[in-house]
Design an enzyme around this catalytic site. Structure first.
Site, PDB file in Angstrom:
ATOM      1  N   GLY A 169       2.711   2.284  10.813  1.00 18.12           N
ATOM      2  CA  GLY A 169       3.667   3.375  10.670  1.00 18.12           C
ATOM      3  C   GLY A 169       4.419   3.720  11.939  1.00 18.12           C
ATOM      4  N   LYS A 192       0.118   4.284  -0.179  1.00 19.12           N
ATOM      5  CA  LYS A 192      -0.494   5.468   0.461  1.00 19.12           C
ATOM      6  C   LYS A 192      -0.254   6.711  -0.415  1.00 19.12           C
ATOM      7  CE  LYS A 192      -0.171   3.111   4.848  1.00 19.12           C
ATOM      8  NZ  LYS A 192      -0.020   3.164   6.309  1.00 19.12           N
ATOM      9  N   GLU A 244      -5.224  -4.835  10.623  1.00 18.48           N
ATOM     10  CA  GLU A 244      -4.204  -3.813  10.794  1.00 18.48           C
ATOM     11  C   GLU A 244      -4.460  -3.054  12.095  1.00 18.48           C
ATOM     12  OE1 GLU A 244      -2.346  -2.748   6.700  1.00 18.48           O
ATOM     13  OE2 GLU A 244      -3.979  -1.368   7.113  1.00 18.48           O
ATOM     14  N   HIS A 302      -9.555   1.168   5.459  1.00 22.63           N
ATOM     15  CA  HIS A 302      -8.215   1.332   6.009  1.00 22.63           C
ATOM     16  C   HIS A 302      -8.284   2.260   7.221  1.00 22.63           C
ATOM     17  CE1 HIS A 302      -4.042   2.490   6.501  1.00 22.63           C
ATOM     18  NE2 HIS A 302      -3.744   1.380   5.874  1.00 22.63           N
ATOM     19  N   GLU A 318      -6.581   4.668   8.153  1.00 21.82           N
ATOM     20  CA  GLU A 318      -6.442   6.101   7.886  1.00 21.82           C
ATOM     21  C   GLU A 318      -7.744   6.680   7.331  1.00 21.82           C
ATOM     22  OE1 GLU A 318      -2.843   5.515   5.664  1.00 21.82           O
ATOM     23  OE2 GLU A 318      -1.938   4.829   7.536  1.00 21.82           O
ATOM     24  N   ASN A 358       0.864  -1.188   0.000  1.00 22.22           N
ATOM     25  CA  ASN A 358       0.000   0.000   0.000  1.00 22.22           C
ATOM     26  C   ASN A 358       0.897   1.233   0.000  1.00 22.22           C
ATOM     27  OD1 ASN A 358      -1.763   2.071   0.492  1.00 22.22           O
ATOM     28  ND2 ASN A 358      -2.397   1.360   2.532  1.00 22.22           N
ATOM     29  N   SER A 412       3.657  -2.091  10.281  1.00 21.26           N
ATOM     30  CA  SER A 412       5.096  -2.156  10.496  1.00 21.26           C
ATOM     31  C   SER A 412       5.725  -3.493  10.101  1.00 21.26           C
ATOM     32  CB  SER A 412       5.437  -1.804  11.952  1.00 21.26           C
ATOM     33  OG  SER A 412       5.057  -0.457  12.226  1.00 21.26           O
TER      34      SER A 412
HETATM   35  P1  13P Z   1       3.137   0.419   7.629  1.00 17.06           P
HETATM   36  O1  13P Z   1       3.653  -0.884   7.022  1.00 17.06           O
HETATM   37  O2  13P Z   1       3.850   1.624   7.120  1.00 17.06           O
HETATM   38  O3  13P Z   1       3.052   0.316   9.111  1.00 17.06           O
HETATM   39  O4  13P Z   1       1.627   0.582   7.094  1.00 17.06           O
HETATM   40  C1  13P Z   1       0.758  -0.491   7.164  1.00 17.06           C
HETATM   41  C2  13P Z   1      -0.476  -0.170   6.411  1.00 17.06           C
HETATM   42  O5  13P Z   1      -1.250   0.687   6.803  1.00 17.06           O
HETATM   43  C3  13P Z   1      -0.738  -0.904   5.170  1.00 17.06           C
HETATM   44  O6  13P Z   1      -2.015  -0.664   4.695  1.00 17.06           O
END
Ligand code: 13P
Length: 258
Positions: free
Chosen positions: A173, A11, A167, A95, A97, A9, A213
């Site tokens: 992150g 982002k 997640e 997601h 976010e 992903n 992560s």
């Molecule tokens: P990170 O791997 O940067 O922690 O992000 C995970 C994520 O949100 C994948 O959709």
């Protein structure tokens, strides 16, 4: 036995040149690899170009989001039919976010799931608890609600097109991944909830990816944990030298060979 799936992903990162180069790099390395499903999830504006770069390869291209309506006067939105038109084969929905930065509700997430299925796209439904919810021992309540409401009205014949991604918000992150045991525990729980919603066979077939992560250092331990069927990778998917080792993480158990 479920096939491993590793998706990146991206982002809101990269530019056109970087997106194309990364897609081409993944394609070149994944080549004809058949023991793992690999996907990349670029920002909307690079979808068409990335899908073209991956055309004819086994690497799939997905979208990070989709509109909850099918078409019409919704300025700034992108509908499922458009995603399909430019070469996406699935989209992420729910997601963390989207839920936590943009306030998406379970009901909105469910509408998005429905629009994707109507347009013939696959769905990666993301669920996960916040740190506060975990500390309050509400993880199971939260992920069960997100799963149940997210899938409301989804018929059993659509299930092969659904993947779930667990997640935990606190792991995204932050560099603080869930331990393989923590991931397994929640995945197992989700599989049980899914079995109650549908049946045992559907829940055994359901693929559940872990995200939060994931890195080359922890990928093998996480990917080999019971009930973990793949990874949804954020930061580490933005560079070949961190994404490829995750795709190629060694296996500790036998998996499907198509
Ligand atoms: P990170 O791997 O940067 O922690 O992000 C995970 C994520 O949100 C994948 O959709």
């Amino acid at each position: 036995v479920r096939k491993r799936t590793v998706a990146g992903n991206w982002k809101m990162n990269l530019d056109a040149k970087g997106a194309r180069a990364l897609a081409e790099g993944v394609r070149a390395r994944v080549g004809t690899k058949r023991d793992v499903d690999v996907a990349v999830v670029p920002p909307f504006v690079y979808l068409a170009e990335v899908a073209r770069a991956l055309d004819g390869s086994p690497v799939r291209c997905g979208a990070q989001n989709v509109c909850d309506r099918a078409s019409g006067a919704f300025t700034g939105e992108v509908c499922a039919a458009m995603l399909r038109d430019v070469g996406a084969s699935f989209a992420l929905v729910g997601h963390s976010e989207r839920r936590h930065v943009y306030g998406e509700s379970d009901e909105l997430v469910n509408q998005k799931v429905q629009r994707l299925l109507e347009s013939g796209l696959d769905v990666v439904l993301c669920v996960g608890e916040t740190l506060e919810e975990r500390r309050a021992k509400r993880t199971e309540t939260v992920v069960a609600r997100q799963l149940t409401r997210g899938l409301a009205g989804v018929a059993a014949d659509a299930l092969p097109r659904i993947t779930v991604a667990y997640e935990p918000v606190w792991a995204i992150g932050t560099g603080q991944n869930a331990t393989p045991e923590q991931a397994s525990q929640v995945h197992q729980y989700l599989r049980g909830v899914f079995s109650g919603l549908y049946d045992e066979a559907a829940s055994e077939a359901l693929r559940i990816q872990y995200g939060g992560s994931v890195s080359p250092a922890n990928a093998a331990a996480i990917l080999n944990a019971p009930d973990v069927d793949g990874a949804l990778v954020g930061g580490a998917s933005l560079k070949l030298d961190t994404f490829l080792p995750i795709i190629e993480a060694p296996r500790a158990r036998a998996e499907t060979q198509p």
